[in-house]
Design a protein around this motif. Structure first.
Motif, mmCIF file in Angstrom:
data_model
loop_
_atom_site.group_PDB
_atom_site.id
_atom_site.type_symbol
_atom_site.label_atom_id
_atom_site.label_comp_id
_atom_site.label_asym_id
_atom_site.label_seq_id
_atom_site.Cartn_x
_atom_site.Cartn_y
_atom_site.Cartn_z
ATOM 1 N N ARG A 447 0.813 -1.218 0.000
ATOM 2 C CA ARG A 447 0.000 0.000 0.000
ATOM 3 C C ARG A 447 0.846 1.268 0.000
ATOM 4 N NH1 ARG A 447 -4.140 -2.927 -1.357
ATOM 5 N NH2 ARG A 447 -5.584 -3.576 0.246
ATOM 6 N N CYS A 448 2.056 1.192 0.594
ATOM 7 C CA CYS A 448 2.848 2.417 0.646
ATOM 8 C C CYS A 448 4.290 2.235 0.192
ATOM 9 C CB CYS A 448 2.797 3.026 2.048
ATOM 10 S SG CYS A 448 3.657 2.049 3.284
ATOM 11 N N GLY A 449 4.750 0.994 0.021
ATOM 12 C CA GLY A 449 6.092 0.795 -0.487
ATOM 13 C C GLY A 449 7.186 0.842 0.555
ATOM 14 N N SER A 471 2.768 -6.499 9.083
ATOM 15 C CA SER A 471 2.278 -5.240 9.618
ATOM 16 C C SER A 471 3.177 -4.119 9.121
ATOM 17 C CB SER A 471 2.306 -5.310 11.146
ATOM 18 O OG SER A 471 2.138 -4.020 11.668
ATOM 19 N N CYS A 472 2.551 -3.055 8.611
ATOM 20 C CA CYS A 472 3.346 -1.931 8.117
ATOM 21 C C CYS A 472 3.363 -0.848 9.194
ATOM 22 C CB CYS A 472 2.752 -1.387 6.827
ATOM 23 S SG CYS A 472 3.624 0.048 6.208
ATOM 24 N N THR A 473 4.547 -0.492 9.633
ATOM 25 C CA THR A 473 4.659 0.520 10.688
ATOM 26 C C THR A 473 4.407 1.917 10.118
ATOM 27 O OG1 THR A 473 7.013 0.257 10.288
ATOM 28 C CG2 THR A 473 6.161 -0.610 12.355
ATOM 29 N N HIS A 474 4.531 2.022 8.819
ATOM 30 C CA HIS A 474 4.414 3.334 8.197
ATOM 31 C C HIS A 474 2.950 3.759 8.026
ATOM 32 C CE1 HIS A 474 6.005 6.666 5.875
ATOM 33 N NE2 HIS A 474 5.053 6.465 4.991
ATOM 34 N N CYS A 475 2.148 2.868 7.420
ATOM 35 C CA CYS A 475 0.757 3.246 7.148
ATOM 36 C C CYS A 475 -0.247 2.410 7.937
ATOM 37 C CB CYS A 475 0.465 3.137 5.656
ATOM 38 S SG CYS A 475 0.470 1.460 5.049
ATOM 39 N N GLY A 476 0.250 1.429 8.684
ATOM 40 C CA GLY A 476 -0.644 0.657 9.531
ATOM 41 C C GLY A 476 -1.385 -0.465 8.826
HETATM 42 ZN ZN LIG Z 1 2.443 0.636 4.386
#
Ligand SMILES: [Zn+2]
Length: 565
Positions: A447-449, A471-476
């Motif tokens: 979703r955000c790279g 789990s993406c720490t950047h965009c959740g």
């Molecule tokens: Zn992300």
């Protein structure tokens, strides 16, 4: 459409000679042909011949003269009709041609090993050798082939203390023809005559009437009929020509262990014109596929840069898995017993037979499973109106070392098999198949790279390398690992290498779905199935589960997706 009609061959097998008295004629034939092939192969097993056959562009039976085929049984020279001899030289030639790559690989490996040595761990060694060969000769071999060759070299060096650097390939490897296959390809009607009229194939086959044929009169024509079953008739209707190409004579092992002779006739079919070549991925609706260990396959439909369907997971039923696991353990158990005792120990023959029997059963189940999964992928692609399937390229795939449990071994095998099956099934149905580099597909957020972390379950926040959850720490964004990989397969396919894009920098895939996979407009998937040549996949093999209910956090994860807003 361009004028050139693309065609594909599809072969079907038919049992021959159901009359019991005639079975022994096949047995004489198979026995003699097998013996003559083996002897010819041993005679030609030199590096000169390997090169000669591989380098020539001619048909192999033209390189190996049929006059070279000879056989002595009980001090009597066996008489073979010339076209039978031709078939034998064709068969042996094909084996020699296939062996050529392995020979080349052997010498390339030797050359690489001279610098590297044989001592390090096999997995590391395989990687090193593959890289060296690619750098030095620009040659590319399959990892499994390199692994096999290096395994052989190590055995020869460590176990038998041989100086491997002076060995020749033909001294180390002994050829053996395990299966009886007789190609009628080079024949021109003097060994087999057949005509196909109205779904009945009438054939005449030249077979020896005695076990030691020494004259021309010992070979006679045997006539027979094959009635093409109704389920195949529909398929054959679509063939370019109702007359099949020249067949192969084989033995087929039936489920109960009975072996019957079969004729395998190939028909020429037009390739499905639906295949669009070299069209941009963005312009098409594609089905992205990730083949994993926990989920056999994860499917997502994408279009115009968007994900338009929730993921579908294909899993193996637990009971089915237990069955296969038991068979694996059974084979391993017999293998262990075989290795404890000397070769001619009492009971070893029986054990060996048992191993073959259990192994065949296991293999049948695995094949069935691979077909079922690949059929499901292809039908899903069709049902959702996709024109292309994206799959990770397994060439660069190196099975993870360490754990060698059954599910890992089974699924590594299945991945390769499914990938192979999809290649030809897509062709039949008219879908384009594109394989993409799977590099880092399960570590980057689609979703955000950004680089995300793997966690055990959606509630935990501690990173765990073997965790099933991403789990993406950047965009959740949070989701199942395989689901992430599937979305990244779509991104990986769109990477513009000329602009030095990577999976980090290429565009993300936002979700724009209706909740249910879109249906193909106007198409009826049920009516399509029989023409696809696909077995209808029963619910007993595996279960399909869409996102609903099975991975509860994923529904919520999509709402947390910032790009959705
Ligand atoms: Zn992300």
């Amino acid at each position: 459409m361009d004028g050139k009609l693309m065609t594909v061959y599809r072969a079907f097998r038919f049992k021959v000679a159901p009359v019991h008295q005639k079975q022994e004629l096949f047995q004489y034939f198979a026995y003699l042909v097998q013996l003559a092939s083996q002897q010819l192969l041993e005679r030609l097993w030199t590096e000169d011949w390997l090169d000669k056959v591989a380098r020539s562009m001619k048909k192999t039976y033209k390189v190996i003269n049929e006059a070279q085929v000879s056989l002595q049984v009980a001090n009597q020279a066996i008489y073979f009709p010339s076209r039978i001899r031709r078939g034998i030289s064709e068969r042996v030639g094909r084996i020699l041609r296939a062996q050529h790559t392995q020979k080349e690989c052997f010498y390339d490996c030797l050359q690489a090993v001279e610098q590297i040595g044989l001592e390090s761990n096999l997995n590391t060694l395989v990687k090193k050798v593959a890289r060296t060969i690619q750098l030095v000769n620009g040659q590319y071999y399959r990892y499994t082939l390199i692994r096999q060759t290096l395994g052989l070299l190590r055995r020869l060096n460590f176990k038998y203390g041989l100086d491997v650097w002076t060995l020749r390939y033909t001294d180390v490897v002994q050829p053996a023809i395990k299966q009886f296959v007789f190609p009628y390809g080079p024949d021109d009607g003097q060994a087999l005559r057949y005509t196909c009229t109205g779904y009945i194939i009438n054939y005449q086959m030249k077979l020896p009437v005695v076990s030691v044929p020494i004259t021309r009169r010992d070979w006679q024509w045997l006539a027979g009929t094959i009635i093409i079953p109704v389920r195949l008739q529909k398929k054959i209707q679509e063939a370019v020509d109702i007359q099949p190409q020249r067949p192969l004579l084989k033995y087929q092992r039936l489920k109960g262990g009975i072996v019957v002779p079969v004729l395998q006739f190939p028909w020429k079919f037009p390739e499905n014109p639906l295949i669009k070549r070299n069209t941009k991925i963005k312009a098409q609706r594609v089905l992205c596929v990730d083949l994993g260990v926990r989920n056999l396959a994860t499917l997502v439909v994408c279009e115009a840069g968007y994900q338009i369907s929730p993921p579908t997971f294909i899993k193996l039923l637990k009971s089915r898995f237990r069955h296969i696991e038991r068979l694996y353990n059974h084979v391993a158990g017999i293998q262990r017993k075989l290795s404890y005792y000397p070769v001619h120990c009492v009971g070893q023959g029986r054990r060996r037979e048992e191993r073959i029997r259990v192994y065949n059963k296991l293999d049948r189940l695995r094949q069935e499973l691979a077909h079922a999964v690949s059929n499901e992928i292809v039908t899903t692609a069709w049902r959702t109106g996709c024109t292309m399937i994206l799959l990770e390229d397994l060439r660069s795939f190196n099975p993870p070392k360490g754990k060698k449990n059954v599910s890992r071994r089974l699924n590594n095998w299945l991945r390769g098999r499914i990938s192979d099956l999809l290649t030809y099934k897509c062709k039949q149905v008219g879908l384009q198949l594109l394989k993409v580099n799977p590099w880092q597909t399960s570590t980057i957020c689609p979703r955000c790279g950004q680089r995300g972390k793997k966690i055990k379950d959606p509630t935990s926040h501690i990173e765990k390398k073997t965790g099933r959850f991403f789990s993406c720490t950047h965009c959740g964004f949070q989701a199942d690992r395989d689901y992430i990989a599937t979305l990244n397969v779509y991104r990986a396919a769109q990477i513009n290498r000329r602009q030095q894009e990577t999976l980090y920098t290429t565009k993300p895939v936002p979700y724009k779905g209706t909740g249910t996979p879109p249906d193909r407009p106007g198409g009826d998937p049920v009516a399509l199935k029989p023409t696809l040549g696909l077995a209808v996949t029963g619910g007993c093999l595996f279960k399909m589960s869409t996102m609903k209910g099975t991975v509860p956090s994923m529904a919520s994860s999509t709402t947390r997706d910032p790009l959705l807003k």
